[in-house]
Design a protein around this motif. Sequence first.
Motif, mmCIF file in Angstrom:
data_model
loop_
_atom_site.group_PDB
_atom_site.id
_atom_site.type_symbol
_atom_site.label_atom_id
_atom_site.label_comp_id
_atom_site.label_asym_id
_atom_site.label_seq_id
_atom_site.Cartn_x
_atom_site.Cartn_y
_atom_site.Cartn_z
ATOM 1 N N LYS A 1 0.839 -1.207 0.000
ATOM 2 C CA LYS A 1 0.000 0.000 0.000
ATOM 3 C C LYS A 1 0.872 1.254 0.000
ATOM 4 O O LYS A 1 0.658 2.172 -0.796
ATOM 5 C CB LYS A 1 -0.904 -0.049 1.245
ATOM 6 C CG LYS A 1 -1.790 1.143 1.454
ATOM 7 C CD LYS A 1 -2.919 0.826 2.419
ATOM 8 C CE LYS A 1 -2.592 1.070 3.868
ATOM 9 N NZ LYS A 1 -2.496 2.475 4.248
ATOM 10 N N ARG B 1 -2.106 13.283 3.081
ATOM 11 C CA ARG B 1 -0.899 13.943 3.601
ATOM 12 C C ARG B 1 0.202 14.011 2.544
ATOM 13 O O ARG B 1 0.869 15.030 2.411
ATOM 14 C CB ARG B 1 -0.403 13.217 4.853
ATOM 15 C CG ARG B 1 -1.403 13.308 6.017
ATOM 16 C CD ARG B 1 -0.725 13.080 7.347
ATOM 17 N NE ARG B 1 -1.650 13.165 8.469
ATOM 18 C CZ ARG B 1 -2.034 12.121 9.204
ATOM 19 N NH1 ARG B 1 -1.587 10.918 8.948
ATOM 20 N NH2 ARG B 1 -2.866 12.299 10.210
ATOM 21 N N ALA C 1 6.321 8.782 8.495
ATOM 22 C CA ALA C 1 6.749 8.679 7.099
ATOM 23 C C ALA C 1 5.865 9.526 6.190
ATOM 24 O O ALA C 1 6.313 10.003 5.141
ATOM 25 C CB ALA C 1 6.703 7.222 6.654
ATOM 26 N N ILE D 1 4.455 0.259 13.818
ATOM 27 C CA ILE D 1 3.205 0.916 14.184
ATOM 28 C C ILE D 1 1.958 0.260 13.554
ATOM 29 O O ILE D 1 0.939 0.098 14.213
ATOM 30 C CB ILE D 1 3.277 2.439 13.903
ATOM 31 C CG1 ILE D 1 2.216 3.190 14.667
ATOM 32 C CG2 ILE D 1 3.251 2.761 12.408
ATOM 33 C CD1 ILE D 1 2.495 3.329 16.128
#
Length: 426
Positions: A21, A97, A166, A312
């Motif tokens: 992804k 983002r 990131a 995460i």
Amino acid sequence: MQEVITPAGRLRGVLSVPGDKSISHRYAMLASVAEGVSIIQNYSSGADCHSTLACIRGLGIDVLVEGRTVTVHGRGLHGYRAPSADLDAGNSGSTIRMLSGLLAGQRFKCRLVGDESLSQRPMQRIMGPLAQMGAKLSAREGKFPPLEIEGGELVPLDYVMPVASAQVKSCVLLAGLHAAGETTVREPAATRDHTEVALREFGAEIHRGDGWAKVKGPARLRPLHLRAPGDLSSAAFFLVAGAAVPGSNLVIEGVGVNPTRAALIDFLASAGAQVRVLNSGLRSGEPSGDLEVSGSRLKGGLIDGRLAAALIDEIPVLAVLGAVSEEGLTVRDAAELRIKETDRIEAVAGNMRRMGVQIETFDDGFHIPGGQRFRSGTVLSQGDHRIAMAFAVAALMADGPVTIEGSEAASVSFPESWSTLRGIVG
Ligand code: S3P
């Protein structure tokens, strides 16, 4: 929608997972500002990555989707056209983002929107640096989508990120493609470096060191023929299932094992899992391999500090491993979990308790004692793909059938997850 999972005996089989992804988003975005036609194979089938394609189409880029092959007709760094409607990022934080970085350098105004979950996720983390570079941004209550961006001439920035993200790093580097000079990003802990790797492949001038990356603008990107590796974060569900269900053996083919993602493999090994990387190779700077996992005695472990940033996305399924391990799992320094697609600390805790498993929560993590059993019942995805899949893995080990409410959420990253799961049971 709901899925009912019945407890499994050992799991066996050879399977594949969708294209990564994170990498798919980056390839599509960079291809859209490259000068010519790029072809991306094994593009993620997840809804998030298709939100990225819808957004770049909205910016006037021709995109052709044929199964898992995506052809993007890039028009250069200034080839986007002002969109005639809002750009819809759906559920995807990466889309809103990272694309904002490219939009910050465009000479038009546009508005990015998202679904209910995305509309509650913080955007200040990208608004701050983009405003410092010269873009004008506004958002609901100053921080939530819809996000309006009026791009323009950007100046380079030396940005010290307050959180390890990131998405923020990528956003600033993508904006840096437009700014005349060197834009530097410094991160407090290493995060996935797919943007840096892809920028180099597309021909940008990028330099990196320990904890920093810098890009030189204005950049011209070349079109490429690419192939995304399988998604390690989707493979994670099967790696945990294969390690935790006694007598199992699974091989997951062609999975990305970039060192900034592969902390999962090391953590599983340290927790006692038998996991091996076979047939490894390198394509467009991204390493991949086949992953083999076998049922093992699991010790559990501790995830904190830099490891929390590196793992995460995998923490929800590692919580499941923790519950059945000998010593349990403690997670700290992971407050970012509270601002993912849902508050993943509460979502994990709620479902653990629904399945009769003890858990203690903290502001920045949780503790799950080991040696527990999952009881049958109903769990809730809360609209979060990783929560739906993590508890499907728990369901394989339960003492009776488990209903996953909101199972459709899995399609955000892994639409084929339920059929893949059925294919390895029994
Ligand atoms: C992602 C980065 C991570 C991760 C997300 C995808 C990316 O988010 O949780 O699923 O593709 O860059 P943050 O950058 O917010 O930590």
